[in-house]
Design an enzyme around this catalytic site. Structure first.
Site, mmCIF file in Angstrom:
data_model
loop_
_atom_site.group_PDB
_atom_site.id
_atom_site.type_symbol
_atom_site.label_atom_id
_atom_site.label_comp_id
_atom_site.label_asym_id
_atom_site.label_seq_id
_atom_site.Cartn_x
_atom_site.Cartn_y
_atom_site.Cartn_z
ATOM 1 N N ARG A 100 -109.693 2.066 6.494
ATOM 2 C CA ARG A 100 -110.720 1.137 6.982
ATOM 3 C C ARG A 100 -111.956 1.067 6.086
ATOM 4 N NH1 ARG A 100 -109.872 3.837 12.656
ATOM 5 N NH2 ARG A 100 -109.880 5.527 11.156
ATOM 6 N N THR A 126 -93.853 -3.898 -16.104
ATOM 7 C CA THR A 126 -94.345 -2.826 -16.981
ATOM 8 C C THR A 126 -93.538 -2.700 -18.270
ATOM 9 O OG1 THR A 126 -92.954 -1.250 -15.810
ATOM 10 C CG2 THR A 126 -95.230 -1.455 -15.059
ATOM 11 N N LYS A 138 -84.689 -11.352 -6.426
ATOM 12 C CA LYS A 138 -85.341 -12.060 -5.316
ATOM 13 C C LYS A 138 -85.984 -13.363 -5.792
ATOM 14 C CE LYS A 138 -87.813 -8.389 -4.588
ATOM 15 N NZ LYS A 138 -87.162 -7.432 -5.495
ATOM 16 N N ASP A 197 -85.996 -5.506 -7.900
ATOM 17 C CA ASP A 197 -85.409 -6.192 -9.063
ATOM 18 C C ASP A 197 -83.969 -6.641 -8.827
ATOM 19 O OD1 ASP A 197 -87.798 -5.689 -10.399
ATOM 20 O OD2 ASP A 197 -87.088 -3.730 -11.087
ATOM 21 N N ARG A 238 -85.072 0.064 -16.976
ATOM 22 C CA ARG A 238 -84.661 0.412 -15.612
ATOM 23 C C ARG A 238 -83.532 1.428 -15.675
ATOM 24 N NH1 ARG A 238 -84.514 -5.922 -13.890
ATOM 25 N NH2 ARG A 238 -86.757 -6.204 -13.641
ATOM 26 N N LEU A 275 -73.176 -10.535 -10.630
ATOM 27 C CA LEU A 275 -71.755 -10.184 -10.700
ATOM 28 C C LEU A 275 -71.253 -10.366 -12.139
ATOM 29 C CD1 LEU A 275 -69.263 -9.349 -9.013
ATOM 30 C CD2 LEU A 275 -68.737 -11.780 -8.763
ATOM 31 N N GLN A 281 -90.573 -5.800 -4.035
ATOM 32 C CA GLN A 281 -89.928 -4.470 -4.051
ATOM 33 C C GLN A 281 -88.588 -4.501 -3.296
ATOM 34 O OE1 GLN A 281 -93.620 -4.585 -3.214
ATOM 35 N NE2 GLN A 281 -93.556 -4.780 -5.420
ATOM 36 N N ASN A 301 -97.555 -5.592 -8.398
ATOM 37 C CA ASN A 301 -96.540 -4.624 -8.851
ATOM 38 C C ASN A 301 -95.187 -5.331 -8.972
ATOM 39 O OD1 ASN A 301 -96.539 -4.961 -6.052
ATOM 40 N ND2 ASN A 301 -96.072 -2.835 -5.573
ATOM 41 N N ALA A 302 -95.022 -6.445 -8.257
ATOM 42 C CA ALA A 302 -93.767 -7.196 -8.297
ATOM 43 C C ALA A 302 -93.646 -7.958 -9.612
ATOM 44 C CB ALA A 302 -93.715 -8.185 -7.134
ATOM 45 N N GLY A 303 -92.426 -8.174 -10.027
ATOM 46 C CA GLY A 303 -92.150 -9.046 -11.171
ATOM 47 C C GLY A 303 -90.918 -9.844 -10.811
ATOM 48 N N HIS A 304 -91.106 -11.111 -10.465
ATOM 49 C CA HIS A 304 -89.989 -11.946 -10.013
ATOM 50 C C HIS A 304 -89.696 -12.996 -11.079
ATOM 51 C CE1 HIS A 304 -90.765 -10.902 -5.500
ATOM 52 N NE2 HIS A 304 -90.578 -9.853 -6.266
HETATM 53 P P1 GDP Z 1 -86.757 -9.545 -8.556
HETATM 54 O O1 GDP Z 1 -87.905 -8.638 -8.810
HETATM 55 O O2 GDP Z 1 -85.918 -9.130 -7.407
HETATM 56 O O3 GDP Z 1 -87.158 -11.001 -8.474
HETATM 57 O O4 GDP Z 1 -85.811 -9.427 -9.852
HETATM 58 P P2 GDP Z 1 -86.284 -9.422 -11.397
HETATM 59 O O5 GDP Z 1 -86.678 -10.796 -11.782
HETATM 60 O O6 GDP Z 1 -87.254 -8.323 -11.638
HETATM 61 O O7 GDP Z 1 -84.944 -8.983 -12.102
HETATM 62 C C1 GDP Z 1 -83.758 -9.703 -11.961
HETATM 63 C C2 GDP Z 1 -83.302 -10.182 -13.341
HETATM 64 O O8 GDP Z 1 -81.969 -10.631 -13.248
HETATM 65 C C3 GDP Z 1 -84.083 -11.366 -13.885
HETATM 66 O O9 GDP Z 1 -84.117 -11.290 -15.281
HETATM 67 C C4 GDP Z 1 -83.262 -12.572 -13.426
HETATM 68 O O10 GDP Z 1 -83.447 -13.714 -14.257
HETATM 69 C C5 GDP Z 1 -81.874 -12.022 -13.565
HETATM 70 N N1 GDP Z 1 -80.872 -12.552 -12.636
HETATM 71 C C6 GDP Z 1 -80.993 -12.893 -11.327
HETATM 72 N N2 GDP Z 1 -79.788 -13.218 -10.791
HETATM 73 C C7 GDP Z 1 -78.892 -13.086 -11.811
HETATM 74 C C8 GDP Z 1 -77.474 -13.239 -11.888
HETATM 75 O O11 GDP Z 1 -76.772 -13.559 -10.917
HETATM 76 N N3 GDP Z 1 -76.883 -12.987 -13.113
HETATM 77 C C9 GDP Z 1 -77.620 -12.597 -14.208
HETATM 78 N N4 GDP Z 1 -76.973 -12.358 -15.356
HETATM 79 N N5 GDP Z 1 -78.954 -12.435 -14.153
HETATM 80 C C10 GDP Z 1 -79.576 -12.669 -12.969
HETATM 81 P P1 IMO Z 2 -90.022 -6.310 -7.563
HETATM 82 O O1 IMO Z 2 -90.696 -7.135 -6.502
HETATM 83 C C1 IMO Z 2 -88.945 -2.291 -8.926
HETATM 84 C C2 IMO Z 2 -91.796 0.924 -8.012
HETATM 85 C C3 IMO Z 2 -92.550 1.576 -9.167
HETATM 86 C C4 IMO Z 2 -92.700 2.982 -8.617
HETATM 87 C C5 IMO Z 2 -92.952 2.748 -7.129
HETATM 88 C C6 IMO Z 2 -94.421 2.769 -6.733
HETATM 89 O O2 IMO Z 2 -90.071 -6.898 -8.922
HETATM 90 O O3 IMO Z 2 -88.656 -5.910 -7.126
HETATM 91 P P2 IMO Z 2 -96.403 1.019 -7.050
HETATM 92 O O4 IMO Z 2 -97.042 0.469 -8.294
HETATM 93 O O5 IMO Z 2 -95.814 -0.027 -6.164
HETATM 94 O O6 IMO Z 2 -97.293 1.968 -6.304
HETATM 95 O O7 IMO Z 2 -95.173 1.931 -7.598
HETATM 96 O O8 IMO Z 2 -92.396 1.467 -6.843
HETATM 97 N N1 IMO Z 2 -91.938 -0.550 -7.944
HETATM 98 C C7 IMO Z 2 -90.951 -1.410 -8.252
HETATM 99 N N2 IMO Z 2 -89.710 -1.197 -8.745
HETATM 100 N N3 IMO Z 2 -89.339 -3.546 -8.632
HETATM 101 C C8 IMO Z 2 -90.561 -3.778 -8.106
HETATM 102 O O9 IMO Z 2 -90.952 -4.979 -7.656
HETATM 103 C C9 IMO Z 2 -91.456 -2.691 -7.935
HETATM 104 N N4 IMO Z 2 -92.723 -2.560 -7.479
HETATM 105 C C10 IMO Z 2 -92.991 -1.253 -7.474
HETATM 106 O O10 IMO Z 2 -91.797 1.542 -10.355
HETATM 107 O O11 IMO Z 2 -91.497 3.682 -8.735
HETATM 108 MG MG MG Z 3 -88.725 -7.484 -10.349
#
Ligand code: GDP
Ligand code: IMO
Ligand code: MG
Length: 427
Positions: free
Chosen positions: A142, A300, A16, A13, A304, A331, A223, A38-41
């Site tokens: 496997r 989920t 990315k 998070d 955080r 920042l 992750q 599991n990712a949320g971008h």
């Molecule tokens: P990821 O999983 O690494 O793609 O990150 P997430 O999307 O889960 O969480 C990052 C959060 O920060 C998201 O809500 C983005 O829109 C936000 N975000 C990313 N870069 C910046 C930044 O430079 N400033 C602020 N305020 N928010 C940001």
């Molecule tokens: P992005 O790509 C933050 C964490 C879960 C748990 C551990 C194992 O958005 O950064 P899993 O379901 O992968 O077996 O869970 O990893 N986790 C993350 N935490 N950002 C993520 O993805 C994550 N994907 C898994 O919360 O602690």
């Molecule tokens: Mg995320």
């Protein structure tokens, strides 16, 4: 500049999705190499916000081909619903390529993920419950089912039988759950075959050919470094390799092709789920970071855990990934603090330690040694160059750079594409 990797330097998070989207307009391919839904971008384009789970963030850049590599675990139901959700919003998803060697997440993986967490009780990992761990376990054991198996009913049935033979015993005898019928699994999976067949490709060949022809490939990690099954805070990790090496095994592109590895680094630290976190704040400052930073999980919806920046972790990320650059994000969230503590080293059993301890016991006992830097109160969200930042924000970035072991080449000052200060070009 044939291939670059963009990955999380902390516990996920870091931003990315935004960083990938920013580069998406200048690269030919964006490739997910590990993890799954599991990712949320999060990507913010103008007034539109997208939450991507399985699809590479490059899907939002019209000129770019999104690829799901062999190292990813694919839940076909999630994939199809994510594709149709984007199509409804007018996004062209037709260019997507999926490796035939990627493993599938089936409903029994999701069930096992949830029941095994319940079984662990107090020792649970706090997984996302998406079936990630059980699907990777089957791959290593496997007995996994791959995307290509969807197109051969007899092989699919044999593999489903092999996988369920043992699992049904576990489900019924250990977890007191109903056994899962092979027919039901086969029928459900076959139902996805036609919808997915047009996307499946030999992605290793496609990507290597593209690189040979001088096209630019960006690998997008899910992750983060400390969630890596080998290099993270095991067992509180995910079941794949988000670190740079994972980009090679997860796509079939060799390390000699990769020229740049960019670590996405939040200006403070967050973590979701259980496990050690030395700079975690359980006070008002932690709450303030969570509120101002919007630190709630995209996948989920969990809050955080939040804490100050940890330079020991940043140095470790530089080391295990061979980082060439950092992209410092969020920042702007730190605006308004009079003084900002930064963890420069740990104290472990009375000793100062500069590097991440390899022993889990030491890491659990690590208490942060802080240096406190002066804060700033000016709004920085409109800053376009490093010089536009207030002096104390500049000093904060410079201090982090010195401690972290690689240049900070971009700074995020807001969630939007344009809210970025580019210091060195990534391409
Ligand atoms: P990821 O999983 O690494 O793609 O990150 P997430 O999307 O889960 O969480 C990052 C959060 O920060 C998201 O809500 C983005 O829109 C936000 N975000 C990313 N870069 C910046 C930044 O430079 N400033 C602020 N305020 N928010 C940001
Ligand atoms: P992005 O790509 C933050 C964490 C879960 C748990 C551990 C194992 O958005 O950064 P899993 O379901 O992968 O077996 O869970 O990893 N986790 C993350 N935490 N950002 C993520 O993805 C994550 N994907 C898994 O919360 O602690
Ligand atoms: Mg995320």
């Amino acid at each position: 500049m044939p291939a670059l990797v963009l990955l999380g330097a902390q516990w996920g998070d870091e931003g990315k999705g935004k960083a990938t989207d920013l580069l998406g307009g200048s690269v030919d391919y964006v490739v997910r190499y590990q993890g799954g839904n599991n990712a949320g971008h999060t990507v913010v384009v103008g007034d539109q916000k997208y939450a991507l789970h399985l699809l590479p963030s490059g899907i939002l850049s019209p000129g770019c081909t999104p690829v799901i590599g062999n190292g990813v675990v694919v839940d076909p139901a999630v994939l199809l619903s994510e594709l149709s959700g984007l199509a409804e919003r007018g996004v062209d998803t037709s260019k997507l390529l999926i490796s035939g060697n990627a493993h599938l997440i089936t409903p029994y993986h999701t069930t096992l993920d949830k029941v095994s967490e319940r079984f662990l009780g107090k020792r649970k990992i706090g997984t996302t419950g998406r079936g990630i761990g059980p699907a990777y376990a089957d791959k290593i054991n496997r007995v996994g089912i791959r995307v290509q198996d969807l197109f051969d009913e007899s092989i699919l049935r044999q593999k489903a039988e092999a996988a369920l033979d043992f699992k049904n015993q576990v489900l019924a005898k250990l977890y007191n759950r109903r056994a899962i019928a092979v027919d039901q699994v086969v029928e459900e999976l076959l139902g996805y075959a036609d919808q997915l067949s047009g996307y499946v490709a030999d992605t290793t060949l496609v990507l290597n050919n593209a690189i040979d022809q001088g096209q630019v490939v960006l690998f997008e990690g899910g992750q983060g470094t400390l969630l890596d099954v080998d290099h993270g805070t095991y067992p509180f990790v995910t079941s794949s390799n988000p670190t740079a090496g994972g980009a090679c095994t997860g796509t079939g592109v060799g390390p000699t092709k990769i020229s740049r590895v960019i670590g996405i680094l939040k200006a403070y630290t967050t973590r979701v789920g259980a496990g050690p976190f030395p700079t975690e704040l359980l006070d008002e400052d932690g709450e303030k970071l969570r509120t101002i930073g919007g630190e709630r999980g995209v996948t989920t919806g969990r809050d955080r855990r939040c804490g100050w920046f940890d330079a020991v972790i940043a140095r470790y990320a530089t080391r295990v990934n061979g980082l060439t650059d950092f992209f410092l994000t969020k920042l702007d969230v730190l605006t308004g603090w009079e003084r900002i503590p930064v963890c420069v080293a740990y104290e472990i059993d009375g000793k100062r330690v500069e590097e991440l301890p390899y022993s889990q016991t030491d890491f659990h006992h690590a208490t942060p040694i802080y240096e406190t830097l002066p804060g700033w109160s000016e709004d920085i969200t409109q800053a376009k160059t490093f010089d536009d930042l207030p002096k104390n924000a500049q000093k904060y970035v410079q201090a982090l750079e010195e401690m972290s072991g690689a240049p900070i080449s971009a700074i995020g000052v807001g969630p939007g594409r344009d809210e970025t200060i580019q210091i060195n070009s990534f391409l």
